[in-house]
Design an enzyme around this catalytic site. Structure first.
Site, PDB file in Angstrom:
ATOM      1  CG  ASP A 163      -2.012  -1.101   1.059  1.00 13.73           C
ATOM      2  OD1 ASP A 163      -3.153  -0.883   1.453  1.00 13.73           O
ATOM      3  OD2 ASP A 163      -1.698  -2.191   0.566  1.00 13.73           O
ATOM      4  CD  GLU A 195      -5.028  -4.625   8.880  1.00 12.77           C
ATOM      5  OE1 GLU A 195      -5.006  -4.455   7.645  1.00 12.77           O
ATOM      6  OE2 GLU A 195      -5.712  -3.919   9.655  1.00 12.77           O
TER       7      GLU A 195
END
Length: 829
Positions: free
Chosen positions: A566, A799
């Site tokens: 990302d 996460e």
């Protein structure tokens, strides 16, 4: 991880080259499978061409654009990797029924196109408040939920803690007949902690169709749904019986109030809405000798204005009962004729006990944590983390929305099934391409046949160009979790080809049946060629991710979502001159696996080997990616470090009008130039080590090991941070509303690759063997210890993890690739 909250439409372009033989092999495979189809297309196109001469002059290149657009929206012409009927109850009875609805707290379905579904909702009856639980939501703020035990086939045990309420949900299956056999649910509810408000509760058990089949209720005393009879084309006849509630030991019946609902919905994604809209507080719960209390109960559902076709039939059984209590739901297949008795009560207890004992024994055989000295608490943690990934398997059927370079509007991609593990039941309950390769590294150790099944499903979603949609949002339930603007997949966008990681492990285990490997081969060729044709860089043997954000004003550093990393800093100004180190290393892995597959099948493998050798060649790797001035491997591109986000200066608003809000805009203080990307030491820099491309005597290996252990760069007591603490991008926001994601936090998938690589180099003769072995022990201990501590403290696996405190960050539960901690504990690489 390219997630829907952080995506822009990728640039669509194709590179000029790739391995010639791979392209020829791909073309030949496609030609063999699709000559008739393309002949028909050619005839139709020729007719259009003939007509065009009489009325208009076609623009240059129209035929190529039209044909390419068609290929982008056609499935691959090779025979499917999945054999016909492979998911049917006849071919795979043990896998037919399962907890394949990971987005709900507890639910089941079959591996069918239009399966009926069963599920649980619950609600604590608090005064004047509807707090219905159904789909997994972070906003529910549950203290903990997740599978404690789940073998992927026969049973599962889950624990849910919800504001003073403890629910244990269990299911167990028993084979028999021709439709996947019988199964039983058991729900045990009790108050949790002193002063709990959970005095009584409503449990809602529902069954719904997805456009096919019929459900017929059997109602007692006008309020209690005692059972239902159902019929579908694939399941035949079946019955579901809702047992009355009992005490926890199942011996004494409890007083309860009952409501039921028979309604229709637009689809399965509206079930919660229908139930909520049907609740009214006019009902009374009055156990003998205790005060009456009002509660919200199911009443008539009258529908919402503007509802479209109501295709889902819904039956809901509501039981309102005091705590503690136990309720069982029994599914019985009409074709299971020789069952030894009904699967309820003591039969459920015994079968669950034997399944759990078998699971724990096999878990120890596979992962060996007890013999490695782990405590009972650590073993419990590992079983729960593993079970959550296995219990997070989902089965989906539907289509993607795809944007191709050849059309202005998104197009509907062909329908198909997907059997996949999901990263997070609450936030990402769908398939992600680059996550899946990591998932199957763990699941393949437990059940190689399951992993082969998953890989076949993914490769069967490939289009005629060799592209696989990187995020699978296939049905209406999946789409409810994704904002509309992020649903479209782009046919020029890749993702790290991590399925090659899983395939290499399965090959090493000897777990890939040759027939499946041969069916996979033309798709593997096409996938490999797609990367070599669409993601190539400006020089031979270089690669570049397409799909970088092109806005150089709002982003501190334009994102590269297709890389999976990302917002990891790349060249500050995107350009075709970029060379991306991580993609080059992924393609080295892919080339080596392709060579092995080709050799096993007796196919030409020399060019794949040459490509693998070239991409791992130290001299060529240095030439393209070693930045001497930086002392490390790096990307290359049009770059400057002298960028910052500053508030824009706006003119004063006209009199009487509110002042505008100034945006954070990027300011470039020094023009970019073509150079190695400085200020970005982190995960990308480690990729030659992570994917084990460096020779054990390489001085570059020693350099990376030294920099990895530097606490001012990547090393922390909790694992390797994603970006050096000395980087100008470290923990910097990318926009005003875009916090750092891969700019400092600790990610378990990359730490797993690092631990695995250190284990590899610590076993090879070379000058850095002892250094790698020492780092291996220390890093493994740091990562495993922190993930375990955070699970104990928070109730979840996360996460990512904070690089300063070790605390869990991002979404939870995240038992996708974060579950790789189990392989680190077991030292299985």
């Amino acid at each position: 991880m390219a997630r829907e909250r952080r995506r822009k439409g990728p640039e669509a372009e194709k590179g000029p080259r790739g391995p010639a033989a791979a392209r020829r092999e791909r073309a030949a495979a496609e030609s063999r499978g699709g000559r008739r189809r393309w002949a028909a297309v050619a005839v139709a196109a020729a007719a259009l061409v003939a007509l065009s001469w009489t009325c208009w002059l076609p623009p240059p290149g129209w035929w190529l654009s039209w044909a390419s657009g068609r290929r982008a929206l056609l499935l691959h012409p090779a025979p499917r990797a999945l054999e016909p009927g492979s998911s049917s109850p006849a071919a795979a009875p043990l896998r037919f029924w399962g907890s394949y609805r990971p987005h709900v707290y507890f639910g089941m379905k079959t591996r069918s196109r239009r399966s009926p579904v069963a599920g649980l909702m619950w609600m604590q009856q608090l005064e004047g408040e509807i707090r219905l639980r159904h789909t997994c939501e972070q906003s529910d703020k549950l203290s903990r939920y997740g599978w404690l035990l789940h073998d992927g086939l026969n049973f599962g045990v889950q624990e849910i803690l919800d504001s003073g309420l403890r629910l244990q949900t269990e299911f167990v299956k028993r084979q028999g007949g021709n439709h996947g056999g019988d199964w039983t649910w058991r729900i045990t509810a009790r108050p949790e902690g002193t002063g709990s408000q959970a005095a009584f509760i409503s449990l809602f058990f529902y069954v719904a169709t997805d456009g096919e089949g019929v459900l017929e209720p059997l109602v007692e005393k006008s309020t209690r749904l005692a059972s239902l009879m159902g019929t579908t084309e694939e399941l035949g006849h079946f019955t579901i019986t809702f047992q009355k509630p009992t005490t926890e030991n199942g011996r004494t019946a409890l007083h309860a109030s009952y409501n039921y609902l028979q309604a229709k919905a637009e689809g399965l994604h509206h079930l919660s809405d229908v139930v909520k809209a049907s609740l009214t507080p006019r009902f009374t719960y009055a156990p003998p000798g205790l005060p009456k209390r009002r509660y919200f109960g199911l009443d008539a559902y009258r529908g919402a204005p503007g509802e479209r076709e109501l295709r889902s039939q819904l039956l809901v059984h509501q039981v309102t009962v005091a705590l503690p209590c136990r309720v069982e739901v029994v599914f019985e297949s009409g074709s299971a004729m020789d069952r030894p008795g009904r699967l309820m009560g003591e039969a459920v207890t015994q079968l669950l006990g034997s399944r759990a004992a078998a699971f724990e024994q096999r878990f120890e055989e596979v992962f060996g944590l007890a013999r490695k000295g782990y405590s009972p608490q650590e073993q419990h943690f590992a079983r729960a983390v593993f079970s959550n990934m296995l219990g997070g398997m989902g089965y989906y059927y539907g289509h993607s929305l795809v944007q191709t370079p050849y059309s202005e509007l998104p197009q509907i991609y062909p329908e198909g099934p997907l059997f996949t593990a999901v990263p997070s039941r609450s936030f990402f309950p769908r398939g992600f391409l680059w996550d899946e390769g990591f998932h199957q590294l763990l699941l393949g150790r437990w059940d190689p046949a399951l992993s082969c099944d998953v890989l076949a499903h993914w490769f069967d979603l490939m289009n005629a160009e060799g592209w696989i949609p990187r995020e699978q949002i296939l049905d209406e339930e999946a789409r409810t979790k994704v904002p509309w603007e992020f649903m479209v997949q782009h046919s020029g966008a890749g993702n790290p080809p991590t399925l090659f990681l899983a395939l290499r492990q399965l090959l090493a285990q000897g777990a890939v049946e040759m027939g499946l490997l041969r069916r996979l081969y033309p798709r593997l060729q096409s996938w490999y060629s797609w990367y070599n044709q669409t993601q190539v860089g400006p020089l031979p043997y270089t690669f570049r991710w397409r799909g970088r954000d092109q806005d150089t004003q709002l982003f501190l550093n334009p994102k590269t979502l297709t890389s999976g990393l990302d917002d990891y800093p790349r060249a500050s100004h995107p350009s075709p001159d970029e060379r991306h180190l991580d993609l080059r290393c992924w393609m080295a892995l892919a080339s080596a696996v392709m060579a092995e597959v080709a050799a096993r099948l007796g196919e030409p493998a020399d060019e794949y080997r040459r490509m693998a050798d070239a991409l791992a060649d130290g001299r060529l790797l240095d030439e393209h990616h070693w930045a001497e001035a930086l002392g490390t491997f790096a990307d290359y591109g049009n770059h400057t470090r002298a960028v910052a986000l500053e508030r824009e200066k706006l003119r004063p608003a006209p009199p009487g009008q509110p002042p505008p809000s100034p945006r954070l805009m990027r300011v470039v203080r020094k023009p970019p130039k073509l150079q190695f990307v400085g200020g970005a030491f982190g995960y990308v820099s480690l990729f030659p080590l992570l994917l084990q491309l460096l020779r054990p005597d390489s001085q570059r290996l020693g350099s990376l090991l030294r920099d990895m252990r530097d606490e001012s760069r990547l090393w922390t007591p909790f694992g390797l941070r994603s970006l050096s603490r000395s980087s100008p991008f470290y923990l910097k926001r990318n926009t005003e509303h875009d916090p750092p994601y891969w700019r400092g936090p600790i990610w378990i998938n990359i730490n797993f690759l690092a631990v695995r690589a250190l284990h590899h180099y610590g076993r090879l003769e070379g000058p850095f063997r002892q250094q790698a072995a020492d780092l291996y022990r220390e890093l493994r201990e740091n990562v495993v210890g922190n993930v375990f501590r955070q699970y104990q403290e928070s109730g979840y696996v996360w996460e990512q993890y904070d690089d300063r405190t070790g605390q869990g960050r991002g979404c939870h539960p995240f038992t996708g690739w974060s579950a790789l901690v189990v392989l680190m504990m077991a030292e299985e690489y």
